[in-house]
Write an enzyme that holds these catalytic residues in place. Structure first.
Site, PDB file in Angstrom:
ATOM      1  N   ASN B 241       0.823  -1.218   0.000  1.00 53.56           N
ATOM      2  CA  ASN B 241       0.000   0.000   0.000  1.00 53.56           C
ATOM      3  C   ASN B 241       0.851   1.260   0.000  1.00 53.56           C
ATOM      4  O   ASN B 241       0.376   2.332   0.380  1.00 53.56           O
ATOM      5  CB  ASN B 241      -0.990  -0.014   1.172  1.00 53.56           C
ATOM      6  CG  ASN B 241      -0.298  -0.199   2.510  1.00 53.56           C
ATOM      7  OD1 ASN B 241       0.927  -0.111   2.592  1.00 53.56           O
ATOM      8  ND2 ASN B 241      -1.069  -0.451   3.548  1.00 53.56           N
ATOM      9  N   ARG B 394       3.435   7.609  11.217  1.00 57.12           N
ATOM     10  CA  ARG B 394       2.897   7.147  12.486  1.00 57.12           C
ATOM     11  C   ARG B 394       2.694   8.355  13.399  1.00 57.12           C
ATOM     12  O   ARG B 394       3.507   9.274  13.424  1.00 57.12           O
ATOM     13  CB  ARG B 394       3.856   6.154  13.174  1.00 57.12           C
ATOM     14  CG  ARG B 394       3.868   4.745  12.575  1.00 57.12           C
ATOM     15  CD  ARG B 394       2.529   4.031  12.659  1.00 57.12           C
ATOM     16  NE  ARG B 394       2.533   2.689  12.087  1.00 57.12           N
ATOM     17  CZ  ARG B 394       2.155   2.392  10.839  1.00 57.12           C
ATOM     18  NH1 ARG B 394       1.749   3.336  10.009  1.00 57.12           N
ATOM     19  NH2 ARG B 394       2.172   1.133  10.418  1.00 57.12           N
ATOM     20  N   GLN B 423      -4.841   4.175  18.252  1.00 55.41           N
ATOM     21  CA  GLN B 423      -5.853   3.954  17.225  1.00 55.41           C
ATOM     22  C   GLN B 423      -6.773   2.824  17.650  1.00 55.41           C
ATOM     23  O   GLN B 423      -6.254   1.754  17.964  1.00 55.41           O
ATOM     24  CB  GLN B 423      -5.177   3.636  15.886  1.00 55.41           C
ATOM     25  CG  GLN B 423      -4.411   4.808  15.336  1.00 55.41           C
ATOM     26  CD  GLN B 423      -3.838   4.606  13.950  1.00 55.41           C
ATOM     27  OE1 GLN B 423      -3.323   5.538  13.375  1.00 55.41           O
ATOM     28  NE2 GLN B 423      -3.906   3.418  13.393  1.00 55.41           N
ATOM     29  N   HIS B 442      -7.127   6.582  10.237  1.00 56.52           N
ATOM     30  CA  HIS B 442      -6.076   5.860   9.508  1.00 56.52           C
ATOM     31  C   HIS B 442      -6.718   4.945   8.462  1.00 56.52           C
ATOM     32  O   HIS B 442      -7.227   3.873   8.783  1.00 56.52           O
ATOM     33  CB  HIS B 442      -5.235   5.048  10.495  1.00 56.52           C
ATOM     34  CG  HIS B 442      -3.940   4.560   9.902  1.00 56.52           C
ATOM     35  ND1 HIS B 442      -2.985   3.920  10.643  1.00 56.52           N
ATOM     36  CD2 HIS B 442      -3.430   4.637   8.643  1.00 56.52           C
ATOM     37  CE1 HIS B 442      -1.952   3.613   9.875  1.00 56.52           C
ATOM     38  NE2 HIS B 442      -2.203   4.033   8.651  1.00 56.52           N
TER      39      HIS B 442
END
Lengths: 512, 512
Positions: B241, B394, B423, B442
Site C-alpha cells: 500500500n 505514524r 488507534q 487511519h
C-alpha cells in the site's frame, strides 16, 4: 456565453438580489482624483509605460471593478505565510508572466481580490487622475455596480465573483471601452453584444488618439455616437491562474477517488461530541470500513480531460507519474511529441473519451458548443458506471440536475469542482447538499499566488490601454469587433466538433 | 517501538476499553474445522503451495485476526465501482506483487479488511483444517482478542486497527509463531519482546519439521519450552500500500496548501440552512476572501520528505511535475541518478531539511530514533513559520500537543495526516478539534485497491508458513531472533543519525 445562458442570467438576477441582500460586507469605494493626477503625474512618468504619453494631456477615465467582499474577519487578514514563492518568468508555453511597467504598491501574497484589496489599483489609477469604483454589490438593477455602469470606461471583475454583462447591461454602458477579466474565462460577458452596434452607440474607440480636454473628448464621443461605433475590447489575463486550477483539479481527483471528504468529516468531532457516519448513524469516529468501502487508489485508472489547453495539459503532466492511463479530446490536437511523452490517447469526441475513462476532468471554455455537454445522455449513455467527474471549468458545462441524479443513484461515484451557476450559488443550490461532492466555492484560481499574477496582469492591460498601446495578443478575447487572440483560439471552436466560421457567426453573431 | 511507546500503549489500554465498549458492531467469528480439513484436503492440494507438504499430516493451527468492524451500513456494502484497476505485476523497485499460489475466493475490489471480509482467508484456512478467529474487539484484557491470544499460532492485524502486542501480551501468547501485519509498519509489535526468551517459553519454532500427530507436536513443544526458545517471526506485506499512502500524501499536501477543507465546508449547507465561516460568523456560503486569504499554489514551494523509501520516493516522483523544489533526508542515500532526475537536495538531518522547506512530509518508520522527532524544538526552531506538516507515517513521530500549539498560534499553517496514537483515537483526541487540520482516520493504506494486495500478501505469507518454506526476505521484519529483510533496512537505523549495531542492540534489545 450563448443566448440560453444569458437568459438564465437574467432570470437568476432577481434571486441574486435576495441572496446579495443578505450578504454582510457589501462595500463600495469610490474616489475621483483629477487634481491629484496633476500633482502626481511627474512621479508616475518614470515608472509607467503610459507616461510615454504624459506630454499629451488626456481625459480621466472611470474604472469600475466588481470584487468579492472583504473577509468577515476584517481586512487585512492575518496572513498564514509571509509571502508567495517566486516562480519562473515564463509559463510552460514560453509566454511571459505579466510585466507591468509600474511598480505595484502591494507585496505579492497580499489579499488583492476583495473590495479593500482593490487589485492593488487605487494608487496606480488615482495618481494619474482616474477614478476607481470598487464594489461587491454586483447583481440586480439596484446594485452599486449597475448604478456606476453608465459612465464607466473600463469594467473589471473576476470569474469568482463575476459581474455578468449581458446585452441589457452593455446597452446601459454607453462609455464602456474595455472589459477585463481578472483571471481566465470571459463567458460572463455577452461577447456578441460587445460587437453589436446597437449596444455600442456613444462609445469611444479603444485606441482613439488623445484629445486636449475632457470637454473635447465628450464632444467627439457625441459626434461619433452614430456612425463610428467601435466594439468593446474584452481581455483576460491568460495563464495567470491556469496552474492554480490544474493543482485544484489534481487535488479534487484524489479527494474524490480516495473518499477524503467523508473521511475527514469522520475524523472531526461535532459540537455535540459525536460523529455522523456515512450511512446516517452516529458512531465513534473510527469506522474504517465505512470509509474504505468507497476509497480507491488512482493508480491504474483511466483519466481523461475534455480540453487540453493551458489547464488541461498541466493536469495531464501532473497526473503522469501516478501511473494512470491518460486520455484527452480537444479540437486542437497536441503535438505528437507531447502525446508520446505523456502516452496520451486522443479521442475525436467527448463521448468517445467518456467511454474510456474512470475519471473525467473538464478543462474547456464555456460556449454554445460546451453548454450542458455533460447531460443525462452523456453521463448515463457514455460515462462508465462509478466514474468521477471533475469540473473546474464552468458550472453550465454540466447539467446541474443530471449530476445530482447520477450521484444519488450511484451512476457517478463523485463530483468535484469549484464552478457553479450562478455565482454566488444560492444556499438552495442542490450541489450544496448532494452526496459524494467535493465542491468548493469558486476559488481555485484566486489563491494568493494567483492574485499577485492577475493583479499584475490587469495593471499591464490598463497601462497598455491608457498608453494606447496594443494589449498582448494572448490576453485578447474580443477586439475590433471580432474574436481575437486567446478568444479566437478558445471560443471559435467547440471542444467536440469543428464549427466553420460561417456557422460560428450564425451561432454567436460575431465573426470568427 | 521503544519502551516509552509501549508504556504509553499500556497506559492507554484502559481508555481504549471505554472507547471500544461504545463501538457498535464489535464482532467475533470463530470456526474450528479439523474434520473439514480431511474432506477437503485433496481439492486444496492442486492449488496451494502448502500442499506440496500434504503427504505429511500436520497439526491444525489457530489464526487470530484483529480486523476493523463491518460498515455500519452492513456487509457487503454496495460498491461504488465494479472493480479495481489491474496494475503492473511488479512495483517500482522491481519486486513482485503478492503471488499466492492458491486462488482467492474473493474478487479484488471487495471489502476484505473488516470482520466479515476476513481478509479472504476463511475458506482458505478451513479447507486445510485450520481455525480462524476474527474479531474487532482488540483492546484491553477483557477483549476477545486477548481471550484467544493464549493458543493462537498466528496473529494478524492491520495498522489501521492495530492489535498492540506489547511484552505482557506476547508473554501470554505461548504458542505464537508468526505475527503478520496486513499492511506496512510493525511498530505496534514490541520487536524486542519477539526475541526475548522469557516471553517465548513454550513456543514452537517457526520452521520446525513436521510431526505425525497433534499429540506429538504438543509433546515436542513442551520438551522444547525451556531450552529451545525460537523467536517469533514478524512479517509485513512490504510495498502493498505504499502507492496508496503516497497518493494520500500528495492529496493532503494540496488540500492543506490550497485550504480545501474550509472551502468545502463553506460550499456545503448545514442542517439549519446556514454556513459557519472560518472566523466563526455565519454567512451565506460564498465568502471567497475568507477562503483565499489562506489559499496558496504549491508551485514554487520547497517540499521535503523525511524518509525516501518506497513511500517517500513515490511522493517525490509524484510531486516533481508540480514545479516545486524537492528535498529529502534519509539514512539511505538515493542513487545519484535519482537525485539528478528529480533534482533533489539531500540533507544530512531532518533539522536541516526543515529549515529549507515550506512543506514537510514524514515517510519514515516509527522507532526510538523517530519518536517525537517533530517536537516543540523541531517545529519552532527549525521549521519555517507558516509551513505545512504532513504525517501519514505514524502518530508518535510527532509530539501531539506541540502540533496543536503550533496550529493555534500560527507557527504551522496546516497539519494533514491519517495516523494517530492510539488507534482508534478517542473522541477527545485534540487532533479532532484543532484548527487547520486535514486529518482522516487511519485509512490511507486500506483502499479497496490496497486491500486486494495485502490480502493476497497475507495469503502468500501463510502459504509459505504452512508449507515451511521461507517467507520472502522483503516481507520479513524480525526472523530468527534478529531484525531481517525489510526490518533490517527500516528499523536498524534512525532517519536522522546512524546507529551502530551495538548501540541499536542496547536501545532495542535485539541484534541488528
Amino acid at each position: 456565453m450563448s443566448l440560453i445562458s444569458l437568459a438564465s442570467v437574467k432570470m437568476a438576477s432577481s434571486s441574486f438580489s435576495s441572496v446579495v441582500a443578505r450578504l454582510n460586507g457589501l462595500m463600495t469605494t469610490t474616489t475621483t482624483a483629477t487634481t491629484h493626477f496633476l500633482k502626481k503625474a511627474p512621479a508616475v512618468a518614470t515608472t509607467s509605460c503610459m507616461m510615454m504619453m504624459s506630454s499629451t494631456p488626456r481625459r480621466s477615465i472611470k474604472v469600475l471593478a466588481a470584487l468579492y467582499p472583504d473577509p468577515l474577519c476584517g481586512y487585512p487578514p492575518e496572513y498564514a505565510r509571509t509571502n508567495v514563492p517566486t516562480i519562473k518568468d515564463t509559463y510552460a508555453d514560453g509566454t511571459r508572466l505579466p510585466t507591468p511597467k509600474s511598480k505595484p504598491e502591494y507585496t505579492p501574497g497580499e489579499l488583492l481580490g476583495c473590495v479593500s484589496g482593490e487589485l492593488g489599483l487605487r494608487s496606480f489609477l488615482e495618481k494619474q487622475g482616474h477614478t476607481l469604483v470598487v464594489t461587491s454589490d454586483k447583481d440586480g438593477e439596484e446594485s452599486e455596480f449597475e448604478k456606476h455602469l453608465h459612465d464607466a470606461d473600463v469594467v473589471i471583475s473576476q470569474p469568482f465573483w463575476p459581474a455578468y454583462l449581458d446585452e441589457a447591461r452593455l446597452a446601459k454602458a454607453k462609455k464602456l471601452q474595455l472589459v477585463i477579466t481578472a483571471g481566465v474565462g470571459s463567458d460572463h460577458v455577452d461577447l456578441k453584444a460587445c460587437k453589436s452596434p446597437g449596444v455600442q452607440s456613444g462609445r469611444l474607440r479603444v485606441h482613439s488618439s488623445g484629445t486636449t480636454s475632457k470637454e473635447e473628448e465628450e464632444k467627439k464621443t457625441q459626434q461619433n455616437s452614430d456612425k463610428n461605433k467601435p466594439p468593446i475590447t474584452v481581455a483576460e489575463v491568460s495563464f495567470c491562474n491556469s496552474i492554480s486550477v490544474a493543482e485544484h483539479v489534481v487535488m479534487l481527483v484524489l479527494v474524490s477517488v480516495r473518499n477524503f471528504v467523508n473521511s475527514h468529516e469522520m475524523a472531526r468531532v461535532t459540537s455535540n461530541g459525536t460523529q455522523k457516519s456515512m450511512c446516517g448513524a452516529y458512531d465513534d469516529g473510527w469506522n474504517i470500513a465505512d470509509l474504505v468501502q468507497r476509497a480507491y487508489d488512482l493508480e491504474g485508472m483511466h483519466v481523461g480531460t475534455v480540453g487540453a489547453g493551458r489547464i488541461g495539459l498541466a493536469v495531464l503532466r501532473r497526473l503522469k507519474p501516478f501511473d494512470v492511463t491518460l486520455h484527452y479530446t480537444d479540437f486542437h490536437r497536441l503535438d505528437k511529441s507531447v502525446e508520446q511523452e505523456l502516452n496520451l490517447t486522443f479521442h475525436e469526441t467527448p463521448q468517445e473519451l467518456a467511454q474510456a475513462c474512470d475519471v473525467i476532468t473538464i478543462n474547456c471554455p464555456l460556449h454554445s458548443g460546451t453548454e450542458k455537454l455533460f447531460d443525462d445522455d452523456m453521463i448515463r449513455n457514455h460515462m462508465r458506471r462509478g466514474a468521477y467527474l471533475i469540473n473546474t471549468a464552468r458550472g453550465l458545462i454540466v447539467d446541474r440536475d443530471a449530476v445530482v441524479r447520477a450521484l444519488n443513484d450511484g451512476h457517478l461515484s463523485g463530483y468535484g469542482g469549484d464552478v457553479w451557476f450562478p455565482q454566488p450559488a444560492p444556499l438552495d443550490h442542490p450541489w450544496r447538499t448532494m452526496p459524494w461532492s467535493a465542491m468548493t466555492p469558486h476559488m481555485s484560481g484566486s489563491t494568493l499566488s494567483a492574485q499577485a499574477r492577475y493583479a499584475a496582469g490587469v495593471r499591464e492591460i490598463l497601462e497598455c490601454f491608457l498608453a494606447k498601446k496594443p494589449i498582448r495578443d494572448e490576453y485578447l478575447i474580443v477586439h475590433g469587433g471580432r474574436l481575437a487572440g486567446a478568444g479566437r483560439h478558445s471560443y471559435i471552436q467547440d471542444c467536440h466538433r469543428k464549427v466553420e466560421d460561417e456557422e460560428w457567426e450564425e451561432i454567436h453573431g460575431i465573426p470568427a
